[in-house]
Design an enzyme around this catalytic site. Sequence first.
Site, PDB file in Angstrom:
ATOM      1  NE  ARG A 123    -126.753  -1.654 -52.189  1.00  0.00           N
ATOM      2  CZ  ARG A 123    -125.558  -2.173 -52.469  1.00  0.00           C
ATOM      3  NH1 ARG A 123    -125.155  -2.271 -53.714  1.00  0.00           N
ATOM      4  NH2 ARG A 123    -124.783  -2.623 -51.496  1.00  0.00           N
TER       5      ARG A 123
HETATM    6  C1  UD1 Z   1    -118.535  -6.267 -50.815  1.00  0.00           C
HETATM    7  C2  UD1 Z   1    -117.060  -6.311 -51.247  1.00  0.00           C
HETATM    8  C3  UD1 Z   1    -116.967  -6.572 -52.755  1.00  0.00           C
HETATM    9  C4  UD1 Z   1    -117.718  -7.885 -53.089  1.00  0.00           C
HETATM   10  C5  UD1 Z   1    -119.171  -7.808 -52.590  1.00  0.00           C
HETATM   11  C6  UD1 Z   1    -119.928  -9.123 -52.760  1.00  0.00           C
HETATM   12  C7  UD1 Z   1    -115.865  -4.794 -49.710  1.00  0.00           C
HETATM   13  C8  UD1 Z   1    -115.223  -3.462 -49.557  1.00  0.00           C
HETATM   14  N1  UD1 Z   1    -116.421  -5.042 -50.921  1.00  0.00           N
HETATM   15  O1  UD1 Z   1    -119.139  -5.146 -51.462  1.00  0.00           O
HETATM   16  O2  UD1 Z   1    -115.611  -6.673 -53.155  1.00  0.00           O
HETATM   17  O3  UD1 Z   1    -117.690  -8.079 -54.493  1.00  0.00           O
HETATM   18  O4  UD1 Z   1    -119.190  -7.494 -51.167  1.00  0.00           O
HETATM   19  O5  UD1 Z   1    -119.401 -10.105 -51.933  1.00  0.00           O
HETATM   20  O6  UD1 Z   1    -115.826  -5.589 -48.803  1.00  0.00           O
HETATM   21  N2  UD1 Z   1    -121.134  -4.789 -43.555  1.00  0.00           N
HETATM   22  C9  UD1 Z   1    -120.906  -4.609 -42.200  1.00  0.00           C
HETATM   23  N3  UD1 Z   1    -120.383  -3.411 -41.783  1.00  0.00           N
HETATM   24  C10 UD1 Z   1    -120.054  -2.409 -42.635  1.00  0.00           C
HETATM   25  C11 UD1 Z   1    -120.274  -2.615 -44.023  1.00  0.00           C
HETATM   26  C12 UD1 Z   1    -120.813  -3.826 -44.453  1.00  0.00           C
HETATM   27  O7  UD1 Z   1    -121.164  -5.495 -41.386  1.00  0.00           O
HETATM   28  O8  UD1 Z   1    -119.565  -1.371 -42.162  1.00  0.00           O
HETATM   29  C13 UD1 Z   1    -121.704  -6.093 -43.995  1.00  0.00           C
HETATM   30  C14 UD1 Z   1    -123.072  -5.948 -44.666  1.00  0.00           C
HETATM   31  O9  UD1 Z   1    -124.090  -6.058 -43.701  1.00  0.00           O
HETATM   32  C15 UD1 Z   1    -123.059  -7.122 -45.655  1.00  0.00           C
HETATM   33  C16 UD1 Z   1    -121.580  -7.312 -45.984  1.00  0.00           C
HETATM   34  O10 UD1 Z   1    -120.849  -6.644 -44.967  1.00  0.00           O
HETATM   35  O11 UD1 Z   1    -123.553  -8.308 -45.071  1.00  0.00           O
HETATM   36  C17 UD1 Z   1    -121.180  -6.751 -47.347  1.00  0.00           C
HETATM   37  O12 UD1 Z   1    -121.499  -5.370 -47.351  1.00  0.00           O
HETATM   38  P1  UD1 Z   1    -122.049  -4.644 -48.637  1.00  0.00           P
HETATM   39  O13 UD1 Z   1    -122.285  -3.220 -48.315  1.00  0.00           O
HETATM   40  O14 UD1 Z   1    -123.173  -5.429 -49.226  1.00  0.00           O
HETATM   41  O15 UD1 Z   1    -120.733  -4.734 -49.573  1.00  0.00           O
HETATM   42  P2  UD1 Z   1    -120.671  -4.633 -51.135  1.00  0.00           P
HETATM   43  O16 UD1 Z   1    -120.726  -3.212 -51.533  1.00  0.00           O
HETATM   44  O17 UD1 Z   1    -121.667  -5.571 -51.716  1.00  0.00           O
HETATM   45 MG    MG Z   2    -123.278  -6.726 -50.859  1.00  0.00          MG
END
Ligand code: UD1
Ligand code: MG
Length: 250
Positions: A16
Amino acid sequence: MGKRIAVVLAAGKGTRMQSEMPKVLFPVLGRPMIEFVLDALREVGVEKIVCVVGYRADDVRQALAGHSDVVFVEQTEQLGTGHAVQMCVDELKSVDGNVVVLAGDSPLVQPSSLKELFEAFESGGHACLLGTLKRENPTGLGRIVRDADGIFEGIVEEKDATPEQRAINEVNMSTYVFAAPRLVEALGRLSNENAQGEYYLTDCPKILKGLGDKVDALPVLKACEAYSINSREQLAEVERVMSEIGYNAS
Ligand code: UD1
Ligand code: MG
């Protein structure tokens, strides 16, 4: 008090943000946003920070090369936040202590909140404790589900939530403390049968509760911690909030 270590999630692309630069390296007040998260962890005595990298991993490694307390673990495919922490299992098995898990896209995380969480965790005998807050507009965030008595039941992601659950305004900001061995236990039981086909870290608290562990959610987070960065608009908003509460630009 056990040893305190951290896992910081930083493998995602940050689709995004509409940029080739990994989201966690975007400058906020002149510094890569993830550095604010690392600062907060050090302030509460975290000795070792396991950083999960994936998308443009070398860029993130290079940007953080001067941080001797950071070790990197690679997640080659981004299959979810739970999958990201699964990549750290070897690191987690080698420590006897408590692990705080944070997302690298939340630079407003406050040391005072982490301190409060760690203290409640360490005196309460929990397997998992998460920090939460109430938000007027919870859109896009995981919701905290409680029973009629207010007892914590689990986290539900917006995409999996019923209309009733979507009306909940207590949210997950990805601020968790786990007993390392219990986190390893929960990670081994994750499934990706959900709306996004991902391994969700958010399922771990409920899994541990189901195993009879002590798990709770405490609304200790401050209003400023309601911001995480998923878009450029949110980045601008975070900079505004930081300036308001006295962070200095560098
Ligand atoms: C996540 C949470 C949600 C919370 C929100 C804000 C989960 C399933 N959901 O959603 O409950 O309200 O954060 O805190 O955890 N990342 C990885 N590897 C992956 C996927 C993500 O390292 O495979 C990292 C991203 O780089 C980021 C963080 O995890 O720093 C959060 O990922 P993001 O995709 O932003 O999660 P949200 O959909 O925001
Ligand atoms: Mg997030």
